[in-house]
Design a protein around this motif. Structure first.
Motif, PDB file in Angstrom:
ATOM      1  N   THR A 111       0.753  -1.411   0.188  1.00 35.22           N
ATOM      2  CA  THR A 111       0.020  -0.148   0.029  1.00 35.22           C
ATOM      3  C   THR A 111       0.857   1.103   0.033  1.00 35.22           C
ATOM      4  O   THR A 111       1.929   1.329   0.390  1.00 35.22           O
ATOM      5  CB  THR A 111      -0.725  -0.025   1.107  1.00 35.22           C
ATOM      6  N   GLY A 112       0.272   2.459  -0.738  1.00 35.63           N
ATOM      7  CA  GLY A 112       1.299   3.407  -0.668  1.00 35.63           C
ATOM      8  C   GLY A 112       2.541   3.333  -1.687  1.00 35.63           C
ATOM      9  O   GLY A 112       3.522   3.741  -1.542  1.00 35.63           O
ATOM     10  N   GLY A 157       4.400   6.126  -3.170  1.00 35.67           N
ATOM     11  CA  GLY A 157       5.030   6.926  -2.461  1.00 35.67           C
ATOM     12  C   GLY A 157       6.565   6.649  -2.551  1.00 35.67           C
ATOM     13  O   GLY A 157       7.098   5.838  -3.228  1.00 35.67           O
ATOM     14  N   GLY A 162       7.614   3.025  -1.110  1.00 42.86           N
ATOM     15  CA  GLY A 162       7.021   2.273  -2.285  1.00 42.86           C
ATOM     16  C   GLY A 162       8.034   2.177  -3.406  1.00 42.86           C
ATOM     17  O   GLY A 162       8.576   0.927  -4.001  1.00 42.86           O
ATOM     18  N   LEU A 199      -1.577  -0.857  -4.186  1.00 42.44           N
ATOM     19  CA  LEU A 199      -2.685  -0.246  -3.491  1.00 42.44           C
ATOM     20  C   LEU A 199      -2.350   1.044  -3.392  1.00 42.44           C
ATOM     21  O   LEU A 199      -1.412   1.557  -2.956  1.00 42.44           O
ATOM     22  CB  LEU A 199      -3.255  -0.952  -2.195  1.00 42.44           C
ATOM     23  N   ILE A 215      -4.389   5.257  -3.298  1.00 45.78           N
ATOM     24  CA  ILE A 215      -5.845   6.060  -3.605  1.00 45.78           C
ATOM     25  C   ILE A 215      -5.701   6.627  -4.774  1.00 45.78           C
ATOM     26  O   ILE A 215      -4.956   6.719  -5.767  1.00 45.78           O
ATOM     27  CB  ILE A 215      -5.783   7.292  -2.348  1.00 45.78           C
ATOM     28  N   ALA A 249      -3.321   8.816  -6.832  1.00 45.64           N
ATOM     29  CA  ALA A 249      -1.756   8.297  -7.135  1.00 45.64           C
ATOM     30  C   ALA A 249      -2.000   7.006  -7.824  1.00 45.64           C
ATOM     31  O   ALA A 249      -0.846   6.567  -8.276  1.00 45.64           O
ATOM     32  CB  ALA A 249      -1.374   7.970  -5.527  1.00 45.64           C
ATOM     33  N   ALA A 286      -0.030   5.885   4.825  1.00 43.49           N
ATOM     34  CA  ALA A 286      -0.696   6.197   5.978  1.00 43.49           C
ATOM     35  C   ALA A 286      -1.012   7.778   5.890  1.00 43.49           C
ATOM     36  O   ALA A 286      -0.355   8.522   4.913  1.00 43.49           O
ATOM     37  CB  ALA A 286       0.127   6.019   7.052  1.00 43.49           C
ATOM     38  N   GLN A 308      -8.500  -1.660   5.705  1.00 41.69           N
ATOM     39  CA  GLN A 308      -7.426  -2.563   5.053  1.00 41.69           C
ATOM     40  C   GLN A 308      -7.400  -3.806   5.841  1.00 41.69           C
ATOM     41  O   GLN A 308      -7.448  -4.948   5.223  1.00 41.69           O
ATOM     42  CB  GLN A 308      -6.231  -1.790   4.966  1.00 41.69           C
ATOM     43  N   VAL A 356       4.214  -0.241   8.203  1.00 44.12           N
ATOM     44  CA  VAL A 356       5.265   0.717   8.073  1.00 44.12           C
ATOM     45  C   VAL A 356       4.733   2.012   8.523  1.00 44.12           C
ATOM     46  O   VAL A 356       5.324   2.704   9.062  1.00 44.12           O
ATOM     47  CB  VAL A 356       6.122   0.457   6.642  1.00 44.12           C
ATOM     48  N   GLY A 357       3.658   2.310   7.954  1.00 42.24           N
ATOM     49  CA  GLY A 357       3.057   3.428   7.779  1.00 42.24           C
ATOM     50  C   GLY A 357       2.754   4.001   9.428  1.00 42.24           C
ATOM     51  O   GLY A 357       2.254   3.431  10.275  1.00 42.24           O
ATOM     52  N   ASN A 358       3.088   5.206   9.654  1.00 45.07           N
ATOM     53  CA  ASN A 358       2.986   5.614  11.191  1.00 45.07           C
ATOM     54  C   ASN A 358       1.504   6.163  11.612  1.00 45.07           C
ATOM     55  O   ASN A 358       1.124   6.806  10.797  1.00 45.07           O
ATOM     56  CB  ASN A 358       3.941   6.778  11.469  1.00 45.07           C
ATOM     57  N   ALA A 393       3.007   3.468  13.352  1.00 46.99           N
ATOM     58  CA  ALA A 393       2.965   2.083  12.848  1.00 46.99           C
ATOM     59  C   ALA A 393       2.418   1.009  13.891  1.00 46.99           C
ATOM     60  O   ALA A 393       1.515   0.166  13.687  1.00 46.99           O
ATOM     61  CB  ALA A 393       4.281   1.602  12.397  1.00 46.99           C
ATOM     62  N   SER A 441      13.169   9.359   5.673  1.00 45.54           N
ATOM     63  CA  SER A 441      13.861   7.996   5.396  1.00 45.54           C
ATOM     64  C   SER A 441      13.117   7.236   4.371  1.00 45.54           C
ATOM     65  O   SER A 441      11.936   7.012   4.739  1.00 45.54           O
ATOM     66  CB  SER A 441      14.084   7.264   6.501  1.00 45.54           C
TER      67      SER A 441
END
Ligand code: NAI
Length: 327
Positions: A10-11, A14, A17, A41, A43, A46, A89, A112, A129-131, A133, A237
């Motif tokens: 997901t993302g 980004g 990704g 995946l 949105i 994007a 996220a 999700q 991973v997305g905060n 997290a 990062s």
């Protein structure tokens, strides 16, 4: 027979990704003989950018990459997934209260988690991973009651790798000399990187560095490294985060080396006084595709205080998402 593994990211459009997908497709996530299918995946705004990344993945002609799907629908993206990397996220923006942040992420990780519950393969493994997290992982887990709770994990491997590298640099040894590093608690500034069990050259690391360095340099450098990267790079990062995600899943699937352990945020079984169910970072080994918390470590007062502070933050986050009806 080697089965193809479906990996949902997901993302996907980004920055993490972008650093992650090529390494998965090249075989670094699972091993050089496991074919992969990628499911991206994103949105709707994007999706086009994800299609561009997919074009570049095609252009690498990776021998192990069997196919790429792109979707903005979690039900499709997680259909038959064996591994899910939840990277996308909602970031904290200026003036955003913690409750707003948790609520916005609840709107992502709840649906999700449900889609994973309803559509993923039976052996699904989830890395968030997305905060924030750890708490996002808790939200996804609670929306997926049919998936074993232990399959929901959050990433502290980047913190772990940062700690390895800071300690190795201090002692002027290769990182391969460092063993048994631990990150305890939350993937946040309260995390506790523990040198009282880490070993360098077979001896306890804390005994090879000055107490002041450990307390006033090492711990804050590791805990605030994310902010230092943003300050230097003008962006958070990405390649190092992707690298850590690769390490986490690789070790989960393939096992950790004998005589060493790593760090991962996994649901607590009550070990080390961490309330059961809280998704906290621990010293862990992976055996037969399952994380196990390393048992029997002695925790002194210095470590106890720091572990408790980070775990208390996790408990507060859990209570906050409970109050918001997100778990
Ligand atoms: P980014 O902003 O470059 O990419 C995020 C992507 O997620 C965007 O393309 C966005 O469209 C997508 N997205 C947003 N909502 C989505 C949804 N509901 N479904 C699918 N995709 C969605 O961010 P970046 O740099 O890639 O970082 C991603 C996350 O990873 C952030 O939350 C960041 O804080 C976190 N992070 C965690 C680290 C850790 O050690 N655990 C380390 C570094 C970053």
């Amino acid at each position: 027979i080697v089965m193809t593994v479906k990996v949902t990211v997901t993302g996907a459009a980004g920055q993490i990704g972008y650093a992650l997908l090529f390494r998965i497709a090249s075989g670094q996530l699972l091993g050089a003989d496991t074919p992969v299918k990628l499911s991206l995946l994103e949105i709707p705004p994007a999706v086009k950018a994800a299609e561009g990344t997919a074009m570049e993945l095609d252009d690498c002609a990776f021998p192990l990459l069997e196919g790429i799907e792109i979707s903005d629908d979690p039900a499709k993206a997680f259909d038959g997934a064996n591994v899910a990397l939840l990277v996308g996220a909602r970031p904290r923006t200026k003036g955003m209260e913690r409750g707003d942040l948790l609520e916005a992420n609840g709107g992502i990780f709840g649906p999700q988690g449900r889609a994973i519950n309803d559509h993923a393969a039976d052996d699904i493994r989830v890395l968030v991973v997305g905060n924030p997290a750890n708490t996002n992982a808790l939200i996804a887990q609670s929306a997926a009651p049919d998936v074993p709770a232990e399959r929901f994990t959050a990433m502290t491997r980047l913190d772990h790798n940062r700690a390895l590298s800071q300690l190795a640099a201090k002692l002027r040894v290769p990182v391969t000399e460092v063993r048994k590093m631990t990150i305890w608690g939350n993937h946040s500034a309260t995390q506790y990187p523990d040198l009282f069990h880490a070993e360098v050259g077979g001896k306890i690391a804390a005994e090879q560095v000055e107490e002041e360095w450990l307390r006033d340099t090492f711990i804050p450098t590791v805990a605030k490294r994310g902010a230092a990267i943003i300050e230097a790079r003008g962006a958070s990062s990405a390649a190092s985060a992707a690298n850590a995600a690769i390490d986490h899943v690789h070790d989960w699937v393939n096992g950790t080396p004998e005589g060493d352990w790593t760090s991962a945020a996994i649901p607590s079984d009550g070990s080390y006084g961490v309330p059961e169910g809280v998704i906290s970072s621990f010293p862990v080994v992976s055996r037969n595709g399952r994380w196990e918390i390393v048992q029997g470590l002695e925790i002194d007062a210095f470590s106890r205080q720091r572990i408790d502070a980070s775990v208390n933050e996790l408990v507060e986050e859990r209570d906050a998402v409970k109050d918001l009806g997100l778990i």
